[in-house]
Each structure stands twice: as C-alpha cells, then as structure tokens.
Write an enzyme that holds these catalytic residues in place. Structure first.
Site, PDB file in Angstrom:
ATOM      1  N   HIS A  94      57.642 -11.591  34.203  1.00 46.67           N
ATOM      2  CA  HIS A  94      58.224 -10.818  32.964  1.00 46.67           C
ATOM      3  C   HIS A  94      59.740 -10.892  33.175  1.00 46.67           C
ATOM      4  CE1 HIS A  94      54.784  -8.246  31.943  1.00 46.67           C
ATOM      5  NE2 HIS A  94      54.263  -8.535  33.299  1.00 46.67           N
ATOM      6  N   SER A 125      69.992  20.696  17.926  1.00 45.65           N
ATOM      7  CA  SER A 125      70.227  21.658  19.074  1.00 45.65           C
ATOM      8  C   SER A 125      71.633  21.444  19.467  1.00 45.65           C
ATOM      9  CB  SER A 125      69.300  21.041  20.236  1.00 45.65           C
ATOM     10  OG  SER A 125      69.758  19.654  20.487  1.00 45.65           O
ATOM     11  N   GLY A 126      72.462  20.221  18.801  1.00 42.67           N
ATOM     12  CA  GLY A 126      73.808  20.132  19.399  1.00 42.67           C
ATOM     13  C   GLY A 126      73.637  19.081  20.633  1.00 42.67           C
ATOM     14  N   GLY A 127      72.387  18.443  21.093  1.00 43.85           N
ATOM     15  CA  GLY A 127      72.414  17.759  22.001  1.00 43.85           C
ATOM     16  C   GLY A 127      72.828  16.397  21.500  1.00 43.85           C
ATOM     17  N   VAL A 128      72.956  15.122  22.175  1.00 39.04           N
ATOM     18  CA  VAL A 128      73.314  13.959  21.569  1.00 39.04           C
ATOM     19  C   VAL A 128      72.188  13.442  20.641  1.00 39.04           C
ATOM     20  CG1 VAL A 128      73.732  11.474  22.158  1.00 39.04           C
ATOM     21  CG2 VAL A 128      74.254  13.402  23.833  1.00 39.04           C
ATOM     22  N   ASP A 129      70.959  13.516  20.907  1.00 37.28           N
ATOM     23  CA  ASP A 129      69.949  12.761  20.217  1.00 37.28           C
ATOM     24  C   ASP A 129      69.724  13.583  18.806  1.00 37.28           C
ATOM     25  OD1 ASP A 129      69.666  11.538  22.661  1.00 37.28           O
ATOM     26  OD2 ASP A 129      67.821  12.620  22.928  1.00 37.28           O
ATOM     27  N   SER A 130      69.638  14.882  18.768  1.00 33.84           N
ATOM     28  CA  SER A 130      69.357  15.612  17.517  1.00 33.84           C
ATOM     29  C   SER A 130      70.815  15.428  16.654  1.00 33.84           C
ATOM     30  CB  SER A 130      69.040  16.824  17.618  1.00 33.84           C
ATOM     31  OG  SER A 130      69.935  17.694  18.213  1.00 33.84           O
ATOM     32  N   SER A 131      71.980  15.367  17.137  1.00 37.22           N
ATOM     33  CA  SER A 131      73.242  15.437  16.421  1.00 37.22           C
ATOM     34  C   SER A 131      73.292  13.828  15.840  1.00 37.22           C
ATOM     35  CB  SER A 131      74.349  15.491  17.418  1.00 37.22           C
ATOM     36  OG  SER A 131      74.570  16.666  17.942  1.00 37.22           O
ATOM     37  N   CYS A 147      53.075 -12.796  30.101  1.00 39.23           N
ATOM     38  CA  CYS A 147      51.878 -12.717  30.918  1.00 39.23           C
ATOM     39  C   CYS A 147      50.901 -12.427  29.945  1.00 39.23           C
ATOM     40  CB  CYS A 147      52.571 -11.102  31.379  1.00 39.23           C
ATOM     41  SG  CYS A 147      51.363 -10.399  32.729  1.00 39.23           S
ATOM     42  N   TYR A 148      50.474 -11.121  29.582  1.00 37.88           N
ATOM     43  CA  TYR A 148      49.014 -11.032  28.817  1.00 37.88           C
ATOM     44  C   TYR A 148      49.341 -12.181  27.459  1.00 37.88           C
ATOM     45  CZ  TYR A 148      45.147  -9.657  25.753  1.00 37.88           C
ATOM     46  OH  TYR A 148      44.133  -9.558  24.891  1.00 37.88           O
ATOM     47  N   LYS A 203      68.757   5.938  25.571  1.00 39.33           N
ATOM     48  CA  LYS A 203      69.850   6.878  25.474  1.00 39.33           C
ATOM     49  C   LYS A 203      71.100   6.206  25.129  1.00 39.33           C
ATOM     50  CE  LYS A 203      70.791  11.434  26.026  1.00 39.33           C
ATOM     51  NZ  LYS A 203      69.712  12.555  25.636  1.00 39.33           N
ATOM     52  N   GLU A 205      61.957  -9.758  31.211  1.00 33.63           N
ATOM     53  CA  GLU A 205      62.699  -8.533  30.766  1.00 33.63           C
ATOM     54  C   GLU A 205      62.913  -7.689  31.760  1.00 33.63           C
ATOM     55  OE1 GLU A 205      59.388  -9.262  30.436  1.00 33.63           O
ATOM     56  OE2 GLU A 205      58.418  -7.673  30.384  1.00 33.63           O
ATOM     57  N   GLY A 248      50.217  -6.938  28.762  1.00 33.71           N
ATOM     58  CA  GLY A 248      49.027  -6.176  28.327  1.00 33.71           C
ATOM     59  C   GLY A 248      48.131  -5.959  29.312  1.00 33.71           C
TER      60      GLY A 248
END
Ligand code: XMP
Length: 514
Positions: A170, A224-230, A82-83, A370, A172, A55
């Site tokens: 870090h 929309s037919g895109g990956v995320d909304s599908s 870290c923080y 994604k 990660e 942070g």
C-alpha cells in the site's frame, strides 16, 4: 472536469480516500468512484490515470468485485494496489492464489528493476506496508516483475507498453516509507500529469457542479458556525446566492460571542449574499434542560430540540429542493463503521432531519479531509478565525457543564473558556493543540477572597493532543500559562474560586467531560 485528474476506483478497501488524498497532495485532482460506476464516469471525464484500490475479497471467488474489461482498452494508464493488483493479474491472464505466508504490516521490498518508471529513484530495499493473504503467483503475458519480498514473488509488476502497473503493498499509507514517491512516479512519469491543480480549481468545479445541479431550485443549510458547515455554506452561496437559506440556531450553548461572530459573517452585513436566519432560542433550551443532570439525557434533549427548531424554521421557508450538509470524509468513515458500543450519542447538524421536505441532500465536502476543508475555506476567503477553529461539539457547552445546565453556569463557562483560549493563543500554543477548552465542574469548594469565605465553582481546563480524536493525550501546557489563566479566571469570572487541570488521557477519559 477540465483539469488533469486521476480516477480512484473503489473495490472496498480501507484506504481508498487516502489514495485520492495522497494524489491531491501531489497537486493532481483525484476522486474516488465505485467500481460499479467506473466505466461511465471514466468515459465522461477522461482522467489521465486510473488507480484500482485494495479490497477485502479474493479475486478468484465468484461475485468478487471486478473492473469492467473495457477499462483495459481505453489507453489510460492503470495502477493496481493490493486487491487491485491481484485483480489486474487475474483479469489479464495471470494467476492469483492463497499465500502460504500472509504478510501484514512493515515488510522489506526488494526492487528488481531500477529502470521501471514506477520504481524510479526508489531504494533497492525499502519498507512498505503489506496486508494480504492472496498473492500473484504468475504474472500475465507481457508483464515483468519489478519488485518482490522474501515471501511474495510479485510485490510489483508492470506492462510498460500498455502502461499497466501493480503493487501488492500500500503506497498510500505513511508506513510505506517511499510510497509517496511511487504514487508520484505513477502520476507524473507514467500518466504525465503536471501537478498544477490547486484547491481553487476544486472550488471552481464544485461551484459549477452545484449550479448545474440546483438550477433554479432552492437549498437550505443548517449552519452551526463550525468549520465544515461554514465552508459548505460559503461554497453554496458563491454558487447559488440568494437561492440558499442558512438557518443558524443559537441555542444558548455556544462559546462567548460565537453567535454574533457567525452573524457577522453570514448575516445581512456580512460579505455573502445569502438568506440568513438566526433563531434565538436560548431560553427555550434552558427551560428544556432545567433539572436534567444525566449526560445522555442532556445530549438527547439538545439534539431533539435542535431538530424541532430547525423543522419549524424550515416550515416557515416552505418546501426546498436541497438540504446542504457539511459532511466531510471522516464523518463518512465513522458512520460507515460496523456496530460498536455507544459511548456518547453524537449530535451535529449532519444528523438532520427526517421530516424536512426536500428532494435531495448536497454534501459538497464529502470527499475532503479536515485540513483540505480548511484550505477550501481559505480559498473562499472565509476569515482565518473561523477556518482554523478547533472542533466544537454539536451539544455545545451543554456537555461542558457537568450536571444541570443553567444560564448562570453557561455565562461562567463562556467567560472562563474565552480567557483560556485568549491566553493559549497569546502563548502561541493554539495551532499545536488538538482541542482545548474550559468546562464547569459541578463542584463547589471553599476558598478565601479578600478576607471573606467563598463557596464557589471549580473550572476544569482541558487540552489534548490527538490526530483523530479517537484517542488523545493530555497536553503539557507550560506552568506559567496555566498559572496566568488560573489567576485571570478566579479574578475575572464571578462564581469561580478554583481552577483544576485535567491530566487524563483518552482512554480512559473522553475529550469532553460528558
Ligand atoms: P469525546 O468526548 O467523545 O469527543 O472524546 C471526541 C470528539 O468529538 C467531539 N464531540 C462531538 N461532536 N457532536 C459533535 O459534533 C457531539 O455530540 C459530540 N460529542 C463530542 C468532541 O468535541 C471531540 O472533538
């Protein structure tokens, strides 16, 4: 949460979701929770481990975010980063001060205690990513130093009896060469997790949580037919079936056959038991775009008209309780950034809507990246061609036609793009490219076909390599492939007599042409 889990407590660092993601990569479920809600969440879910994130604050300043002291009494292992490390030191009686020398970037870390569980199998000298101006000058009672750097006496400390661990660097980020090993030591050796979590567990628990939340209510999803909304729509449909209505606006700016493909999956003949509304408003959009050539104006018209159509449809459906959005984590980061210059006004279904009557928004993919969303999609059995789709912008082909959009130009770019995508896939290049598409330049030039003069459009082919879509390199497509695509486009697509390849990187270009 019935499966094992790690709770990542957010103190405002930049990499918080990345920490959760790295833990999920180890097949242990992890989620991020704000420090203000941490105790409540932890008591409710009883995770197997806790991670305090980095942070931007200084722990010794008043009003700096601080963990609830009760977290130290729960008997749950804690890793401070870290923080989070400095806060642990400060809260448990150590000292944190401003360092004489700040450390930023790659730093050599020297492991002091090879017997440490956290440092198990970590090289004695290893490169880690540092980003700090404060440092732990004295560790709390009961702690020992397990690693240091040339400028930082406490790069890692631990109290093995209490299972409290802390690292100043870090682990990660991928620049920390052995960072994942350290996280894995914490998760498996310290917390005793098994690593048996899979995306299907995420699907299961999301479905349960959605059912609990929605109850008998109704939800509306802009698809929309895109990956995320599908993926969001299918997840919702598995949870609440017919209580969900998906509205899919075919605005006449989709890729070839895309509208039918979406309908085949989500429509009445598809495998999902949802209410599906396809709104065919192609002509309405072409009318609105008539004579408009300025890219920003086109984007605004398409975005606004989309919202109008969606509102009209929502009104027909009546009041709904929940609006579903396919927001994923990178959208959250982007929208969370401070003010920066507007290069293009982005529009997507995530930007909806001010006036639709609903109680709450549900964003089931909000914490995923994604590639994790694609994994969820596969778990849900969504066809591969939908799941592995490349990104497609909200304004669709409207911004892949330079200048005025007409129905004729949409057809041309659809055909050319379909050929390009087919040949790229045949050549086995599709998985390796960030994005690739055909666009219609507004340029016409003279050519000769079958002894006749032609005066037709030029198609621009674009393909880029990119990891985050913020910067990109033009991809080097093999000449044979370009040559075959060119040949097919000029022969098969009426109105085109020339094909150009866009060699521009981003910056100075952008990925889309408008
Ligand atoms: P640019 O052209 O800005 O594109 O380099 C970067 C990425 O964003 C996509 N893009 C959009 N996506 N709505 C979206 O949902 C938009 O208005 C939009 N404009 C560009 C583009 O396809 C690329 O992946």
């Amino acid at each position: 949460m019935k499966h094992q889990s790690i709770m990542v407590i957010d103190f405002g660092g930049q990499y918080n979701q990345l920490i959760a993601r790295r833990v999920r990569d180890l097949k242990v479920y992890a989620e991020v929770v704000s420090y203000t809600k941490a105790l409540e969440k932890i008591e409710e879910n009883r995770p197997d481990g806790i991670i305090f994130t980095g942070g931007p604050n200084s722990v010794y300043k008043e009003d700096s975010p601080a963990a609830d002291m009760k977290l130290y009494d729960l008997g749950i292992p804690i890793l401070g980063i870290c923080y989070g490390a400095q806060m642990m030191a400060h809260q448990l009686g150590g000292t944190v001060e401003t360092a004489k020398v700040s450390e930023y970037g790659r730093t050599m870390v020297h492991v002091k205690d090879a017997a440490s569980l956290l440092m198990h199998d970590v090289s004695e000298n290893n490169i880690a990513w540092m980003s700090h101006t404060d440092y732990i000058s004295k560790v709390p009672e009961g702690f020992k130093v397990t690693a240091s750097t040339d400028n930082c006496p406490v790069a890692a400390m631990e109290n093995e009896d209490k299972c409290f661990y802390a690292v100043q660097f870090h682990p990660e980020v991928t620049h920390s060469v052995e960072g994942q090993k350290i996280l894995s030591n914490f998760v498996f050796r310290v917390c005793g997790c098994l690593g048996d979590w899979k995306m299907d567990s995420f699907v299961e628990s999301s479905i349960e949580a959605i059912r609990e939340k929605v109850g008998n209510g109704r939800a509306l999803c802009a698809l929309s037919g895109g990956v995320d909304s599908s993926v969001a729509a299918v997840l919702m449909s598995k949870a609440i079936g017919k209580q969900l209505t998906c509205v899919f606006v075919d605005q006449g700016l989709l890729r070839k056959d895309e509208g039918d493909e979406v309908e085949a999956v989500f429509g009445p003949d598809g495998p999902y038991d949802v209410n599906f509304v396809r709104v065919n408003v192609q002509q309405r959009f072409y009318d609105k775009l008539k004579g408009v050539t300025e890219p920003e104006q086109k984007r605004k018209i398409i975005g606004e008209e989309f919202i109008r159509v969606f509102e009209e449809e929502a009104k027909k459906i009546g009041a709904v309780d929940y609006l579903v959005q396919g927001t994923i984590y990178p959208d959250v980061i982007e929208s969370g950034l401070g003010k920066s210059a507007t290069i293009k006004s982005h529009h997507n279904v995530g930007g909806l809507p001010d006036h639709v009557d609903f109680k709450e928004i549900i964003e089931p993919l909000r914490m995923l990246f994604k590639d994790e969303v694609r994994q969820v999609g596969r778990e849900l059995g969504i066809p591969e061609y939908l799941v592995s789709r490349q990104p497609f912008p909200g304004p669709g082909l409207g911004i892949r036609i330079i200048g005025e959009v007409t129905e004729e130009k949409v057809k041309i770019v659809q055909e050319a793009d379909a050929i390009y995508r087919e040949e790229i896939a045949k050549a086995g290049l599709d998985k390796g490219l960030g994005q690739y598409f055909a666009a219609l330049t507004n340029m016409r030039s003279v050519g000769v076909m079958g002894d006749f003069r032609t005066y037709d459009y030029a198609i621009a082919l674009r393909a880029v390599n990119t990891s985050d879509f913020m910067t990109a390199d033009a991809a080097q497509i093999p000449w044979e492939v370009l040559s075959k695509v060119t040949n097919r486009i000029v022969n098969e697509v009426k109105g085109v007599n020339r094909v150009l390849y866009d060699c521009t990187s981003k910056p100075p270009g952008t990925i889309e042409l408008e």
